[in-house]
Design a protein around this motif. Structure first.
Motif, mmCIF file in Angstrom:
data_model
loop_
_atom_site.group_PDB
_atom_site.id
_atom_site.type_symbol
_atom_site.label_atom_id
_atom_site.label_comp_id
_atom_site.label_asym_id
_atom_site.label_seq_id
_atom_site.Cartn_x
_atom_site.Cartn_y
_atom_site.Cartn_z
ATOM 1 N N LYS A 264 -16.154 33.447 22.271
ATOM 2 C CA LYS A 264 -16.189 33.457 20.840
ATOM 3 C C LYS A 264 -15.486 32.221 20.352
ATOM 4 N N ASP A 268 -16.378 29.452 17.709
ATOM 5 C CA ASP A 268 -15.810 29.186 16.666
ATOM 6 C C ASP A 268 -15.504 27.814 16.385
ATOM 7 N N HIS A 271 -18.377 26.289 14.950
ATOM 8 C CA HIS A 271 -18.306 26.813 13.651
ATOM 9 C C HIS A 271 -19.560 26.702 12.998
ATOM 10 N N ALA A 317 -10.418 26.864 20.092
ATOM 11 C CA ALA A 317 -11.425 26.598 18.931
ATOM 12 C C ALA A 317 -10.949 25.262 18.343
ATOM 13 N N LYS A 556 -20.902 34.091 8.774
ATOM 14 C CA LYS A 556 -21.904 33.919 10.065
ATOM 15 C C LYS A 556 -23.374 33.932 9.272
#
Ligand code: ADP
Ligand code: MG
Length: 609
Positions: A264, A268, A271, A317, A556
């Motif tokens: 994840k 991210d 993005h 990230a 999202k």
């Protein structure tokens, strides 16, 4: 009479094999791991009939001493750890000492090995060495596993098609190649070369060999470091995406691992650059003190437990985000910086002036942009222009019209708009809407704008006490590791409060039969996002959970950059935005609108001094 008996070794090994050797790919994994642990620089794998007929692994590593052969095939026998301290500081791929014992209990094994001095041949059946004699071999080990599962028919039945099993082996070989660019891998299926790497140590080159040249031309190098972690890797530019997470590989101290939260973090990092439902191609090598990672949580060691996971997640990230931004950077025209607060102040003053001016002109006029819902399927848009604009729902693209936002914002605020009227001029880079009024020229970040609208919408819906639900045609099955399932269980009540009912099913699985009526159409994806979100965050109370879930969902599900909108879409977006409570910033606090005032424009063109 006593009923309890110690299991004989062969039976005990077969039971262990049930966990470790699930399918042919598990044999390949264990044997190649052994070859890597033996410091090989070249490893060759040959499979026949997807490994069920035979699997050979040939390496040029340290070899096994003659005196160790019997032990190597014994259960709980390993040269890799000796005491407790070692167990928590694992530097090798193997350490449980059960792979060879398990494999020999469910197949026929032949091995040749040489430490540089003596060379031995051994054959093993049913866990017992049936033959052992001197042979000739260069330093290294050759192991051939034949007739896998010949004595465990139930396991054989469980094996899927040969194609599936072959696919799993190929997948494992690809991950090994990506994990060890310094090792030369040769992988043959039915004598046909399927993968070859050069062992040059270049990750980008291996990614080319695994994913094709097209991808390898578009890779960006990433690296990052904190006191505890150091990362290097390659990420593909966002134009190369795939439909699932399979093309993301994370290696911790050389071990391929599966981890929802770190995956994840990679997403991210990309993005908004990834279209919804698409995933990037990434390989990351993370090195850390072995004391910070517990690999002894699962027999196949693909799940690991990390200390300081949040620190690592953030590092990943930001590292990816920075690398991508740097790559995408285009020269910008520098204009005098305006603080967001100044812009809002100007906007507010302008709007108030406009309002009082209007009131003075006509005491009886309705407030601008007042929505009139009496026209079926259409909206009256009363602005301070002489003609009324009509927004036709049919023209609005799927991205936008799927949810009844206007209605929701109306329901929430039922007040006059918070933004001044502006006329849409066009769109730049499929990302920013350009609009104008007497005040000047506005640039509106379409993603941020929709994020704000959706955020207020979702938050409103989630706060409703009675969430109406609608049954799903096909229930959604969720399957987790034990760890994850336990974490999800803590959230069952909070999920129920927003209208999502998870029914436990089996030990680590859940079923969802219905979703709230306000849910977006792609319920499965939304649920996946919510679950990921729960797994990667510390415990939250219900309010915080609602708030954060609304932010996450709005981000999202909002139109991303690089998405062309029709004029109607743009007008509607601005109209919806003007009805939100806080039309100035997105839920993350970034500005939505930038104003280049008419005065500034004139100044730039030196029309005024
Ligand atoms: P583990 O890898 O957990 O130690 P295994 O059952 O896989 O347990 O292997 C047992 C032992 O056999 C290893 O510890 C190692 O000493 C030896 N061994 C296995 N395969 C090889 C190989 N290819 N080269 C050198 N030594 C090996
Ligand atoms: Mg091993």
């Amino acid at each position: 009479m006593s009923l309890i008996k110690e299991l004989d070794t062969q039976l005990a090994n077969k039971i262990a094999a049930g966990e470790v050797i699930e399918r042919p790919a598990s044999v390949v994994k264990e044997l190649v791991e052994n070859a890597i642990d033996a410091k090989s620089t070249e490893i060759t794998v040959k499979i026949y009939e997807a490994g069920l007929q035979s699997i050979s692994v040939i390496d040029n590593g340290t070899g096994i001493a003659v005196d160790d052969i019997e032990l190597a095939f014994g259960r709980h026998a390993t040269s890799k750890i000796h005491d407790d301290h070692d167990l928590f500081h694992i530097r090798t791929l193997g350490f449980r000492g059960e792979a060879l014992a398990s494999i020999t209990s469910v197949s026929e094994v032949e091995m040749k090995t040489c430490t540089g001095n003596e060379s031995v041949y051994a054959s093993v059946k049913n866990g017992v060495i049936t033959d052992q004699k001197p042979t000739r071999l260069k330093r290294g080990t050759e192991i051939t596993v034949s007739n896998l599962f010949y004595n465990t028919p139930a396991r054989l039945k469980y094996i899927k098609s040969l194609q599936t099993e072959h696919g799993k082996i190929t997948d494992i070989m690809n991950r090994f190649a990506l994990s060890y660019p310094h090792i030369r891998f040769n992988y043959y299926n039915e004598d046909k070369l399927s993968l070859r790497t050069t062992g040059s140590g270049k990750l980008g080159e291996v990614m080319g060999q695994v994913y094709g040249m097209k991808v390898s031309n578009d890779l960006i190098k990433v690296s990052g470091e904190t006191g505890d972690y150091s990362i290097t890797g390659m990420v593909a530019k966002p134009e190369h995406t795939r439909s699932n997470r399979h093309y993301i590989s994370i290696f911790i101290n050389g071990r391929y691992i599966k981890n929802y939260i770190l995956t994840k973090a990679i997403l991210d990092g990309y993005h908004t650059l990834l279209p919804i439902g698409r995933f990037p191609i990434v390989a990351l090598h993370i090195t850390m003190d072995p004391g910070l990672v517990d690999v002894n949580v699962h027999p196949t060691k693909q799940e690991v437990r990390l200390s300081k996971e949040t620190e690592l997640k953030e590092l990943i990230a930001t590292m990816i985000k920075n690398a991508l931004t740097k790559e995408m950077l285009i020269p910008q025209i520098k204009i005098k910086k305006q603080k967001p607060s100044e812009i809002f102040e100007q906007q507010k003053i302008f709007y108030e002036e406009q309002q009082s001016h209007k009131q003075a002109v006509n005491e009886n006029t309705e407030p601008i942009n007042q929505l009139d819902d009496t026209v079926q399927g259409e909206h009256q848009h009363k602005a301070d222009t002489s003609t009324d604009k009509q927004i036709n729902y049919e023209e609005v693209t799927e991205d936008i019209k799927s949810e009844p936002f206007i209605k929701a914002t109306e329901e929430m605020n039922n007040i006059s708009p918070k933004l001044p009227y502006m006329e849409v001029v066009g769109q730049v880079h499929g990302t920013y809407i350009i609009a104008q009024n007497d005040q000047g020229m506005y640039m509106i970040d379409q993603h941020a704008a929709q994020e704000r609208i959706k955020y207020e919408f979702y938050k409103h819906r989630m706060n409703l006490v009675n969430n109406e639900v609608q049954p799903l045609l096909v229930p959604i099955n969720l399957s987790f590791s034990k760890d994850e399932a336990l974490r999800i269980l803590e959230y069952v009540d909070q999920l129920k409060a927003i209208g999502l009912e998870l029914e436990p099913f089996g030990s680590n699985d859940f079923i969802i039969q219905a979703v709230p009526t306000w849910f977006p159409n792609d319920a499965a994806l939304v649920i996946d996002d919510i679950i990921t979100f729960i797994l990667e965050n510390k415990s939250m109370d219900l309010n915080k959970f609602r708030e954060n879930t609304a932010i996450m969902m709005s981000c999202k599900r909002s139109i991303k950059a690089n998405h062309y909108l029709t004029r109607t879409d743009m007008e509607r977006l601005i109209e919806e935005l003007s009805y939100t409570n806080e039309p100035y910033t997105c839920p993350h606090g970034r500005p939505i609108t930038i104003l280049l005032s008419s005065y500034d424009i004139e100044k730039l063109f030196k029309r005024v001094m």
